[in-house]
Design an enzyme around this catalytic site. Structure first.
Site, PDB file in Angstrom:
ATOM      1  CD  GLU A   1      -1.612  -2.350   1.825  1.00 36.83           C
ATOM      2  OE1 GLU A   1      -2.513  -3.091   2.216  1.00 36.83           O
ATOM      3  OE2 GLU A   1      -0.410  -2.661   1.917  1.00 36.83           O
TER       4      GLU A   1
ATOM      5  CB  CYS B   1      -1.809  -3.693   8.896  1.00 33.34           C
ATOM      6  SG  CYS B   1      -0.531  -2.625   8.170  1.00 33.34           S
TER       7      CYS B   1
ATOM      8  CB  CYS C   1      -1.500  -0.153   5.165  1.00 32.59           C
ATOM      9  SG  CYS C   1       0.113  -0.904   4.867  1.00 32.59           S
TER      10      CYS C   1
END
Length: 117
Positions: free
Chosen positions: A22, A50, A53
């Site tokens: 990302e 997560c 990100c």
């Protein structure tokens, strides 16, 4: 503009465990667009982002996020929490999760064991 990170993360190649796919996509799009905002962009990823990100997605002001498989262990776009749509943050992302979820989960199951050899 569509932001599509490669199907890989690069922590081992980059020598940095925070350098997820990302981040690569956001970094490249910021450079290509010559801006610090991606409100007209859609980021497509295989696995729910997560916390790190998700935070980067909010900070870059990505307009839309589309992901495949939910991540019950670390996902912060609906599973463990929902950082990208937190009401106290200055930007909220439009999220579509679970797109082709089983196919994406299978890609993840095949991909990571091969990387860890």
């Amino acid at each position: 503009m569509r932001l599509s990170p490669r199907r890989t993360t690069r922590p081992s190649r980059a020598g940095n465990p925070t350098y997820d796919a990302e981040f690569l996509a956001i970094e490249r799009a910021l450079a290509a667009l010559e801006t610090d905002r991606q409100t007209d962009c859609t980021l497509y990823v295989t696995l729910e982002p997560c916390a790190q990100c998700a935070g980067a997605i909010v900070l870059a002001k990505v307009g839309k996020l589309v992901f495949g498989a939910y991540d019950e262990k670390a996902g912060m776009c609906g599973s463990l929490g929902d950082l990208v749509r937190h009401p106290r943050l200055n930007h909220r992302v439009e999220v579509t999760g679970g797109v082709e979820a089983e196919q994406c989960a299978e890609l993840i199951r095949e991909f990571f064991p091969a990387r860890r050899v």
